[in-house]
Design an enzyme around this catalytic site. Structure first.
Site: not given
Lengths: 399, 479
Positions: A343, A212, A339, A87
């Site tokens: 992403h 998530c 959030k 990431c």
């Protein structure tokens, strides 16, 4: 001391709309971010001398190598390198471009990160092998399940009742939804109330659905040069890189009992190095904003402590007290964060830089903070047990 | 008189005990006769258990307090070996960290496999580990589905510290096809019970038993423990009477508690008898299947000196009630649920990696740094201790029996698991070392930071595409 501080200026940035871009291919997303960045820097394609492409899921995205970027933009056969570091991939692309300029290898370099997650067929991230040996013994974990581990250990270590921790985690997500609602490029732009967050279906105990982050398509792009060249180009007091640090796990969290599982070790290391590089003594006072890796609400919570913004074991209280809200002491995820902005992995680090850059330049519209001077970006790639952490600090050349 | 005999015993029963009432409730609509069989429970494998994993656990129980270097052969008896052509006993041998320079063999193809293996090993001599395990799957709605259970038993043989001397045996082979399963068949085909009783048990068992008694020099009336597995009620007492064994010697066949565990069953009952017997008692064990094996033992004073172990008694006490018949079917591949896209993951095993790392994966050997003493998994070239980092200093360190506790955990509804939620976390070992690993056998909602765990050998993944399964260790509740 050797370092990158004030050696490289960011003269242009772009970011595509993030979200479930069913109609857009990686080519479209790359072009969208690139076009904005190029116009922002007011340069031509031919001015870009080197480029770095950040892509995480290569097989389900654009394939391996940097050719997809070169081809999508028809770059004039310049050196283009593909990077991948979980990431932290987007920040790694930036690091490549920044280092090239700092080293004097070129005058102008471009970093572009892209991820097309919604072609994988999965809600959430797709299944993947961890390596031929690791697959033989490591759990077939998911991202939420791996980060949920933090919550169990944090709750036990600090004696925080899980229900209280859940409320602090919910506040993290509530705050990001508030912020995301003011970001037209964000994947999720609706506000959500606390009850809905707290009562959402359980994904991986204790993380519910709203703990998530979104799984999104998107791309982000940065164009960098030297401060001298930037001045020549008319950028009098450009946004520069104050620090760019990376810390990679070496197996301690995986195999050694010294790590208790309640925090992210690499964040602590990368942050301290970044503060030293940027000359920051008191991050709480000197940072105007942070964009951290809120892949899950609990990650943001422990990272507030790992960055030294909250005292250990006190982060959940600070969060509930609004310390990191838009009107708090150090706003976190003013753009909605992973959030709500979304992403798309390879783009995320650059998206964070994009927001800091936009805020410092006073162009953030309805979510504009008052006179931000310095911002921090943070990525945590992998799982708490085994990860790569990047921390960058961006600010004005003369502040 | 021979001095060879049993020197130790062990047992394993899966924790789950499926209530027969739940099976009857689900199936009585098509087979009302099942209602009459709906009493008690059957031990059922978790999704990650099979004959090999149960044999390993029974073997560990048996080898409690025993130097594994003294074991010189391993026999695995079962009709449900996971591999038709791969040395199953070799997997067990490695998981038990026994010397690979040992004789090892799979014995199969009859319900007598366990008793036959035992006779062969007793006659061969040496410190033989005899394991018997079965995980028989019956057709849904059949009587066998009600009757069969899963389990494993282990017996260590030898000539020193013998707890039960082997007095003699007799084997008789007669091809009475009471049931059969063809080489590629999924299920047994069963014949009529009355015919099996009248022409099978009634004629074969007394004949073989009488010959065994003669060879052992024992009178039938002197048998204190009579062991004969049978799914038909009263068949054991009926044979005892025909042989001349006193009625009170007939031992419970445990069918009500765990079901009939096939090849393992006579050995499980023998283990149970050894747990309850007094020194100087005589035990008759009967294995039936296209003939019969009859073994006679006499317990010794050493029986009471055997170090404490779980045994059948301990395993019976560990049972947890289960009423989910659908899940039982699913665990056995008898219902094809929609598991979603995450179940599509390709679990191909890189066999060269698995072989290279077999000490880590199968034998669960980690490393211990000879320079700083740090215990770590996996064993690596460079010590993980940040203050050491010595190169090439690690020696093998067994993890299977180390005390450990949960440091972090989750119950993951997103991940694919044949028994969701997938439970995993960081396990901290008291001696040092941390492993991020799967948890198993925990009921949902019962895991907490600090929960004490025990390492168990389990199926890690199935590779349905290639008909393979791979094993690793998991953390199960310690008690």
């Amino acid at each position: 001391m050797a370092g990158i501080r004030d050696k490289v200026a960011i003269i242009g940035m772009g970011c595509s709309k993030f979200g479930e871009r069913w109609d857009a291919s990686p080519d479209d997303l790359m072009l969208e971010a690139y076009t904005e960045a190029l116009a922002d820097a007011a340069i031509a394609k031919e001015d870009i001398q080197m480029a770095w492409l950040g892509v995480f899921f290569d097989e389900q995205n654009v394939g391996k190598s940097a050719i997809p970027l070169s081809q999508a933009l028809r770059l004039p056969n310049i050196p283009v390198t593909r990077v991948e570091n979980l990431c932290a991939t987007g920040t790694e692309a930036l690091r490549g471009a920044v280092y090239a300029v700092a080293a004097g290898a070129c005058d102008i370099a471009m970093a572009l990160g892209v991820e097309k997650l919604k072609d994988t067929g999965y809600g959430g991230l797709p299944e993947r092998t961890k390596g031929t040996f690791e697959d033989l013994w490591q759990p077939n974990s998911t991202a939420p399940g791996s980060f949920a581990q933090l919550a169990s250990a944090y709750s036990a270590k600090h004696g925080v009742d899980m229900q209280d921790l859940k409320r602090a985690m919910a506040h993290v997500s509530w705050k990001s939804h508030q912020n995301g609602a003011r970001n037209p490029k964000a994947h999720l732009q609706s506000v959500v109330d606390m009850d809905k967050i707290l009562n959402a279906p359980m994904v991986s105990f204790p993380l519910g659905l709203f703990d998530c982050c979104g799984v999104s398509d998107g791309a982000a792009c940065a164009i960098v040069t030297t401060p001298e060249k930037a001045r020549e180009m008319g950028f009098d007091n450009p946004v520069v890189v104050k620090a760019l640090q990376l810390a990679a796990s070496n197996g301690v969290e995986m195999s050694h009992n010294s790590w208790d599982g309640s925090y992210t070790m690499t964040t602590r290391m990368a942050a301290q190095r970044a503060y030293a590089e940027a000359g920051i003594k008191d991050p709480l006072k000197e940072l105007s904003m942070t964009e951290v890796h809120d892949c899950f609400s609990i990650t943001e919570l422990v990272v507030m402590e790992d960055l030294g913004l909250s005292k250990e074991g006190q982060g959940y209280k600070d969060i509930l007290n609004g310390k990191y809200d838009a009107d708090g002491e150090v706003p976190c995820q003013i753009d909605g964060g992973l959030k709500c902005f979304g992403h798309p992995i390879g783009a995320s680090g650059l998206r964070m830089a994009y927001e800091v850059y936009t805020q410092i330049n006073g162009r953030a519209g309805s979510r504009q903070l008052k006179d931000p001077v310095m911002g921090l970006t943070h990525n945590l790639g992998g799982i708490p047990n085994r990860n790569v952490c990047s921390v960058s600090i961006l600010g004005r050349l003369n502040q | 008189m021979t001095s060879v005999g049993i020197t130790a015993y062990g047992a394993y029963l899966p924790k789950r005990r499926l209530n027969r009432a739940a099976i009857a409730a689900a199936n009585a609509w098509m087979n009302p006769a099942l209602k009459g069989m709906g009493k008690g429970a059957k031990a059922m494998c978790n999704w990650d258990e099979d004959t090999v994993t149960m044999a390993v656990e029974a073997g560990r129980d048996c080898l409690t307090g025993i130097d594994r270097a003294t074991v010189d052969s391993v026999t695995l008896a079962s009709t449900t070996l996971p591999f038709a052509d791969r040395h199953n006993a070799g997997i067990v041998l490695a998981a038990l960290t026994l010397d690979e320079n040992s004789e090892s063999i799979d014995v199969t193809a009859t319900q007598r496999a366990g008793t036959t293996a035992l006779i062969k090993a007793l006659k061969a001599g040496g410190n033989a580990l005899v394991l018997a395990a079965d995980h028989r799957v019956a057709k849904p709605g059949s009587a066998q589905e009600m009757q069969l259970g899963d389990g494993a038993a282990a017996l260590l043989l030898g000539t020193e510290k013998v707890i039960a001397r082997f007095l003699g045996s007799h084997s008789l082979a007669r091809d009475l096809v009471d049931h059969y399963r063809s080489a590629n068949a999924e299920y047994d085909y069963n014949l009529e019970e009355r015919w099996i009783r009248d022409m099978g048990y009634d004629l074969i068992v007394p004949e073989a038993a009488k010959q065994a008694l003669v060879k052992a020099g024992v009178a039938a009336a002197d048998i204190d423990h009579f062991i004969m597995p049978a799914t038909q009620n009263g068949l054991d007492a009926r044979q005892a009477k025909r042989i001349g064994v006193k009625a009170e010697a007939v031992r419970s066949n445990l069918n009500r508690e765990i079901g009939e565990a096939g090849v393992a069953h006579p050995l499980l009952m023998l283990v149970h008898a050894l747990e309850e017997a007094q020194p100087g008692q005589k035990i008759m064990v009967i294995g039936f299947g296209q003939g019969a094996d009859v073994l006679i033992f006499e317990t010794t004073d050493a029986l009471k000196q055997l170090p404490k172990r779980s045994g059948v008694t301990g395993q019976l006490a560990k049972g947890a009630e289960d009423n989910n018949y659908q899940r039982f079917l699913s665990f056995n591949g008898q219902i094809d649920y929609e598991w979603g896209i995450r179940a599509e993951r390709d679990n191909r095993t890189a066999q060269s990696t698995a072989y290279r790392k077999r000490d880590s994966i199968t034998s669960f050997l980690g490393g211990k740094c000879t320079q700083c003493g740090t215990v770590q998994f996996p064993k690596s070239n460079v010590c993980v201790n940040p203050n050491c980092q010595a190169i090439g200093t690690q020696i093998d360190h067994p993890f299977a029996d180390l005390e450990a506790a949960v440091k972090t955990f989750t119950e993951d509804n997103l991940a694919y698991s044949p028994n969701p939620p997938l439970q995993y976390g960081n396990i901290g070992f008291n001696e040092g070392g941390n492993i991020y690993m799967d948890l198993t056998d925990f009921d949902s909602g019962t895991i907490s930071v600090g929960s004490k765990v025990r390492m168990v050998f389990r199926i890690k993944d199935f590779d349905d595409k290639r008909g393979f399964r791979r094993y690793f260790w998991k953390a199960a509740p310690a008690a």
